[in-house]
Structure formats: structure tokens, C-alpha cells
Design a protein around this motif. Structure first.
Motif, short mmCIF file in Angstrom:
data_model
loop_
_atom_site.label_atom_id
_atom_site.label_comp_id
_atom_site.label_asym_id
_atom_site.label_seq_id
_atom_site.Cartn_x
_atom_site.Cartn_y
_atom_site.Cartn_z
N PRO A 55 0.82 -1.22 0.00
CA PRO A 55 0.00 0.00 0.00
C PRO A 55 0.85 1.26 0.00
CG PRO A 55 -0.04 -1.02 2.17
CD PRO A 55 0.68 -1.97 1.27
N SER A 56 0.33 2.29 -0.62
CA SER A 56 1.02 3.58 -0.60
C SER A 56 0.78 4.32 0.70
CB SER A 56 0.56 4.44 -1.78
OG SER A 56 -0.85 4.64 -1.73
N HIS A 57 -0.38 4.08 1.33
CA HIS A 57 -0.78 4.76 2.56
C HIS A 57 -1.57 3.80 3.43
CE1 HIS A 57 -0.16 7.95 -0.38
NE2 HIS A 57 0.07 8.77 0.63
N VAL A 58 -1.63 4.08 4.70
CA VAL A 58 -2.48 3.35 5.63
C VAL A 58 -3.27 4.37 6.46
CG1 VAL A 58 -1.15 1.22 5.78
CG2 VAL A 58 -0.51 3.17 7.22
N PHE A 59 -4.44 3.94 6.93
CA PHE A 59 -5.26 4.85 7.74
C PHE A 59 -5.89 4.11 8.90
CE2 PHE A 59 -8.38 3.23 4.61
CZ PHE A 59 -9.47 2.91 5.43
N LYS A 60 -6.27 4.86 9.91
CA LYS A 60 -7.03 4.35 11.05
C LYS A 60 -8.12 5.35 11.35
CE LYS A 60 -4.90 1.98 14.18
NZ LYS A 60 -5.50 0.62 14.00
N LEU A 65 -3.92 9.31 8.98
CA LEU A 65 -3.47 8.90 7.65
C LEU A 65 -1.96 9.03 7.59
CD1 LEU A 65 -4.12 8.22 4.61
CD2 LEU A 65 -4.19 10.70 4.26
N ALA A 66 -1.28 8.00 7.09
CA ALA A 66 0.18 8.04 6.99
C ALA A 66 0.64 7.40 5.69
CB ALA A 66 0.82 7.31 8.18
N ALA A 67 1.65 7.98 5.06
CA ALA A 67 2.28 7.36 3.91
C ALA A 67 3.09 6.15 4.37
CB ALA A 67 3.19 8.37 3.20
N ASN A 68 3.09 5.11 3.57
CA ASN A 68 3.78 3.86 3.93
C ASN A 68 5.25 3.95 3.50
OD1 ASN A 68 4.26 1.24 4.79
ND2 ASN A 68 3.44 0.30 2.93
N GLN A 69 6.00 4.72 4.28
CA GLN A 69 7.42 4.90 3.99
C GLN A 69 8.17 5.12 5.29
OE1 GLN A 69 6.67 8.15 1.30
NE2 GLN A 69 7.27 9.68 2.83
N GLU A 70 9.49 5.00 5.22
CA GLU A 70 10.31 4.97 6.42
C GLU A 70 10.23 6.26 7.23
OE1 GLU A 70 11.94 2.37 7.67
OE2 GLU A 70 11.25 1.10 6.05
N ASP A 71 10.17 7.39 6.57
CA ASP A 71 10.21 8.68 7.28
C ASP A 71 8.83 9.33 7.35
OD1 ASP A 71 10.02 9.18 4.60
OD2 ASP A 71 11.51 10.78 4.55
N ALA A 72 7.80 8.50 7.40
CA ALA A 72 6.44 9.03 7.32
C ALA A 72 6.05 9.83 8.55
CB ALA A 72 5.45 7.90 7.12
N GLY A 73 5.34 10.91 8.32
CA GLY A 73 4.61 11.59 9.36
C GLY A 73 3.18 11.07 9.33
N TYR A 74 2.25 11.87 9.81
CA TYR A 74 0.86 11.48 9.74
C TYR A 74 0.01 12.74 9.65
CZ TYR A 74 0.06 13.12 14.50
OH TYR A 74 -0.05 13.93 15.61
#
Length: 279
Positions: A188-193, A207-216
Motif C-alpha cells: 500500500p502507498s498509505h495506511v489509515f485508522k 493517515l500516513a504514507a507507507n514509507q520509512e520517514d512518514a509523518g501522519y
């Protein structure tokens, strides 16, 4: 890959929702399962009902699209003291050609990221069910063990404070450069809760991007629905979906970072943010 992108590309304009029938309404706000407002996501989907959560699985992505839980203070009290047992396993209820296998994740560079967290599960049965690979998405390790863990903990803190919440965790597949692990499981490009507090009658989502340095980013349910193609709480009034629950700010455990230092994505509107990412 082009076929997968075509199947999963999400229109930013709203479309007609697909009413979701369910065999496990106890997991959903007002007993209504999330709706797929993007009909293209419905290909090869199967509902999986478990004791601690309900899930919609995609045989195209070989991951869950969403997992839903009804969290209560009493449920979390029962979870206290339950030892975590990492019983990761392929989902036997799914056809072999539609499910992820343990080998797909091996040396992939991605964590097996829970949608419905094992830390939410009140007994050994529900915890084992949470380790089904149907409940996993390939997740960047720093995200899974960092801000995402903080988001899960913040959601449990809100539950203890309010008494109960409904939670829908999901995956978004956006963009032209989607990856697969094991040649089979889409990343996935992003995940959400998404979280609904029935006491306050308010909802919002992380909502967060699915990457190592992701913020939200914290977004409204209306914004999330447009981006994800999934309405997590179809029974809520339109005004509730447009308003914002004051979600608690997640903390990064064991890394010396306070909530203030765990910086969110700038609050400039999720649609503008995603359009910029996908240019």
C-alpha cells in the motif's frame, strides 16, 4: 502491474457506494460494515469474520482492504497481561491464489504490519486470529514500529478514556509505481485508522504514507472516503463525517520523542497533500 494499478486507482471524485452486507455486524458502528465507494476495489473481495475483528480481504492485493473493531474499556482490561505470541500464518479460509504466504514477506524489506492490532485482542483465540496474513499489509519498518505503533496506542488511550470507540484500519493503493513483495502481495502507498466515538458522536482518521520517514495527518471521514475509496462509517450523518473528532496525538515509545516532536504532515488538506505526492 499496469493491470493492478488500473484496478486499484482511486478517483478523487465521490461515486456511488456499494452497500456492504455482513455476517458479523458486532464489529461495526450501527452494525454497518464499511462501504466501498470505489467499485473497482470490489474485485475478488471476501469478508472474513473473526472473534475480535471483521475484515474485507482483496484477492487482487492479497491483503486486507479494511479491518474493523469495536473497542471497549472492558475489552482492553481483559487484554492486559496477555502474552504476545507471534503466530503468523497464511489464511486457510482464502483460496491459495488469493492469499499471502509467509514466504512472500521473507527478506522483502517490509514488516508484516497488523491492521487490527494484536494489542487490541482480549484473549488467546482473538490474538491468534490477528496474526493471520489476511490481517497484514507490507509496512515500512520504521512506520510500523514508530508512529503507527503510537497511533495504535493513542487509539487505545482514547478507548480507555471514553469507554468505547469503533475503529476501521485500512490500506490505500495510489500511484503508478506500486510495488509487490514475493511477486504477489501489493504494497500500500498509505495506511489509515478511522475512529468513531459514539459518546461524542464525532469521528476522524489518522493517515500516513507507507514509507520509512512518514509523518501522519488527521483528516475528516469525508476527506478519507474520497482518498481511500472506502467509507469506514457509512451510517454516520454527513455533518459528522465532515467534522473532526479531536484525536489524541501519538507518541513514539522508547525513542525519546514526545508527541510534540512526532511531527504530523502539514494540515493543508489531505486531497492537496495526496495530489502533490502523486505528481
Amino acid at each position: 502491474m499496469k493491470l493492478a494499478v488500473a484496478i486499484l486507482a482511486l478517483a478523487l471524485a465521490p461515486v456511488t457506494a456499494l452497500a456492504a452486507e455482513t455476517a458479523c455486524p458486532e464489529h461495526f458502528a450501527a452494525g454497518q460494515a464499511p462501504d466501498l465507494v470505489n467499485a473497482k476495489l470490489a474485485a475478488k473481495t471476501r469478508e472474513l469474520c473473526n472473534s475480535g475483528y471483521g475484515l474485507l480481504h482483496s484477492g487482487v492485493t492479497r491483503t486486507g482492504l479494511w479491518a474493523a473493531e469495536h473497542l471497549t474499556r472492558e475489552r482492553l482490561e481483559r487484554q492486559q497481561g496477555l502474552d504476545r505470541k507471534n503466530t503468523f500464518h497464511a489464511e486457510s479460509r482464502l483460496p491459495p491464489d488469493e492469499r499471502a504466504e509467509l514466504a512472500d514477506y521473507k527478506r522483502s524489506g517490509y514488516d508484516r504490519g497488523h491492521m487490527a492490532p494484536s494489542g487490541d485482542m482480549p484473549d488467546a483465540r482473538s490474538q491468534n486470529e490477528s496474526f493471520s496474513l489476511a490481517n497484514m499489509v507490507p509496512q515500512a519498518g520504521a512506520l510500523n514500529r514508530g508512529i503507527w505503533e503510537g497511533i495504535e496506542s493513542a487509539t487505545r488511550d482514547l478507548t480507555r478514556r471514553q469507554g468505547e470507540v469503533y475503529v476501521v484500519t485500512g490500506a490505500i493503493f495510489q500511484g503508478q509505481n506500486l510495488k509487490r513483495i514475493g511477486g504477489r502481495v501489493l504494497v500500500p502507498s498509505h495506511v489509515f485508522k478511522a475512529v468513531y466515538d459514539p459518546r461524542q458522536k464525532k469521528a476522524a482518521a489518522y493517515l500516513a504514507a507507507n514509507q520509512e520517514d512518514a509523518g501522519y495527518q488527521r483528516v475528516s471521514i469525508a476527506e478519507l472516503t474520497q482518498v481511500a475509496g472506502i467509507d469506514p462509517f457509512p451510517g454516520l450523518p454527513t455533518a459528522t463525517k465532515a467534522a473532526m473528532l479531536d484525536l489524541p496525538q501519538p507518541k513514539l515509545r522508547g525513542k525519546g520523542k514526545t508527541a510534540a516532536q512526532a511531527e504530523p504532515i502539514p494540515e493543508k488538506g489531505v486531497l492537496d497533500y495526496l495530489r502533490q505526492l502523486l505528481r
